[in-house]
Design an enzyme around this catalytic site. Structure first.
Site, PDB file in Angstrom:
ATOM      1  N   ASP A 213       0.855  -1.190   0.000  1.00  0.00           N
ATOM      2  CA  ASP A 213       0.000   0.000   0.000  1.00  0.00           C
ATOM      3  C   ASP A 213       0.889   1.238   0.000  1.00  0.00           C
ATOM      4  OD1 ASP A 213      -2.272   1.733   0.207  1.00  0.00           O
ATOM      5  OD2 ASP A 213      -3.333   0.183   1.343  1.00  0.00           O
ATOM      6  N   GLY A 234       4.254   1.356  -2.191  1.00  0.00           N
ATOM      7  CA  GLY A 234       4.229   1.737  -3.591  1.00  0.00           C
ATOM      8  C   GLY A 234       2.847   2.198  -4.004  1.00  0.00           C
ATOM      9  N   ASP A 235       2.656   2.316  -5.311  1.00  0.00           N
ATOM     10  CA  ASP A 235       1.417   2.813  -5.886  1.00  0.00           C
ATOM     11  C   ASP A 235       0.841   1.753  -6.809  1.00  0.00           C
ATOM     12  OD1 ASP A 235      -0.614   4.140  -7.179  1.00  0.00           O
ATOM     13  OD2 ASP A 235       0.597   5.842  -7.837  1.00  0.00           O
ATOM     14  N   PHE A 236      -0.342   1.218  -6.457  1.00  0.00           N
ATOM     15  CA  PHE A 236      -0.893   0.130  -7.270  1.00  0.00           C
ATOM     16  C   PHE A 236      -1.377   0.595  -8.639  1.00  0.00           C
ATOM     17  CE2 PHE A 236      -4.598   0.781  -4.182  1.00  0.00           C
ATOM     18  CZ  PHE A 236      -5.318   1.621  -5.015  1.00  0.00           C
ATOM     19  N   HIS A 254     -14.097  -0.555  -5.729  1.00  0.00           N
ATOM     20  CA  HIS A 254     -15.298   0.272  -5.523  1.00  0.00           C
ATOM     21  C   HIS A 254     -14.958   1.740  -5.269  1.00  0.00           C
ATOM     22  CE1 HIS A 254     -15.788   0.148  -0.818  1.00  0.00           C
ATOM     23  NE2 HIS A 254     -14.549   0.382  -1.174  1.00  0.00           N
TER      24      HIS A 254
END
Length: 347
Positions: A213, A234-236, A254
């Site tokens: 995350d 990190g950045d998904f 969502h």
């Protein structure tokens, strides 16, 4: 002459509408007694509105009105005695006790967040949200909700604690429902403070895990994780750890619009092997007018984000656009289900 014909029902608002409008006031009263510290003082034993008002520096009469109404909801209990008005004593019920500081259910944070300024201000501009397409936080704060949380650590921490209250039973339900005996390593993408991953590892002693995350999120999680789990920041939207057997994507899609969902799914697909499986955990909506918790949550998503809850068919379309294929839908004992997906080798 009466404006009601003989035998005709009275001309008044339907009970559903009346009850819903009154519920707004009950929610605000619940927020007020939590935010003002009334609940924490009542945790020490029965007290009157007079005593509480003197301790907190507030007015006894309106406080008594709040306490009397909340006692009728089951949050508080009116103590027997001859006292009346602000001298009447109240105590916490088992439900009311969940609102005290430090309660493990996170119910206090649920109330302080959903009735607090971040949500309340955004909800106030819901008509403008619908009219313009900009989310409540974009209108009120000039930025997306999660960007706001990242820049406001106390609000972000409170929001993460709220997730325990809203989804506390879900992690164990998911871990029980979905068989991971085939897997060796699992990555929880956007896994927050690791609640779901810890439940999965506890249920499956053979597994190792990676919690992935944003840096500002996983920093709160490291103290809770055991040796079988690594933390990666990190950045998904850009990349996720590669080569795992299973990828958890719980309550992530969502939050986002369709295009961003496809981008997230493609990032996951790019990290997967031919044998990997992606496990999307969401409140999959039923069709028609059937009541479902996900439909209530959909109002929250519409207010705070560009995301939304979706049906199984709608998730299937997103997966297909990302080069993935939904294999099956696994229900759980919670309101959420697990959509199992694999790489579509025909793409």
């Amino acid at each position: 002459m009466s404006d009601v014909e003989d035998g005709a029902p009275p001309r008044q608002a339907p009970g559903l509408v009346l009850d819903t409008m009154h519920t707004v006031f009950v929610a605000r009263a619940m927020y007020a007694v939590t935010d003002l510290g009334v609940i924490d003082l009542l945790a020490g034993g029965p007290r009157s509105a007079e005593w509480l008002a003197a301790e907190l520096g507030v007015e006894a009469v309106p406080l008594h009105q709040l306490l009397r109404t909340l006692a009728s909801t089951g949050l508080l209990r009116t103590e027997p005695g001859t006292e009346t008005g602000p001298a009447q004593r109240y105590s916490l019920t088992e439900v009311g006790d969940t609102l005290r500081e430090g309660h493990p259910t996170g119910t206090r944070e649920l109330v302080l967040t959903m009735q607090g300024p971040e949500f309340w201000n955004a909800l106030r501009v819901l008509p403008e949200r619908v009219a313009t397409g900009r989310t409540g936080p974009e209108i009120v704060y000039g930025m997306p909700f999660f960007e706001y949380l990242a820049g406001n650590p106390p609000a972000g921490e409170k929001f993460n604690r709220m997730m325990i209250a809203t989804h506390g039973g879900e992690p164990a339900a998911v871990a029980r429902a979905y068989d991971l005996s085939w897997a060796g390593r699992v990555v929880d993408v956007g896994g927050g403070i690791g609640t779901l991953l810890l439940a999965v590892l506890d249920r499956n002693p053979h597994l190792t895990g990676v919690l992935f995350d944003r840096p500002d999120v996983v920093g709160h999680a490291e103290a809770n994780l055991a040796g079988r789990c690594q933390v990666a920041a990190g950045d998904f939207l850009e990349a996720v750890p590669a080569g795992a057997d299973a990828y958890l994507l719980s309550r992530i899609l969502h939050d986002w619009d369709d295009d961003t969902c496809v981008r997230i799914l493609r990032t996951c697909a790019g990290a997967m092997t031919r044998n990997s499986r992606l496990l999307v955990v969401e409140k999959v909506l039923p069709g028609g007018d059937e009541p479902h918790l996900g439909k209530m949550l959909d109002l929250v998503m519409a207010t705070m984000t560009h995301g939304r809850e979706r049906t199984a068919g709608e998730y299937g379309v997103l997966l297909e656009k990302a080069g993935l294929r939904a294999q099956r839908l696994v229900p759980t004992e919670s309101a959420s289900s697990v959509i199992e997906a694999v790489l579509d080798h025909g793409v």
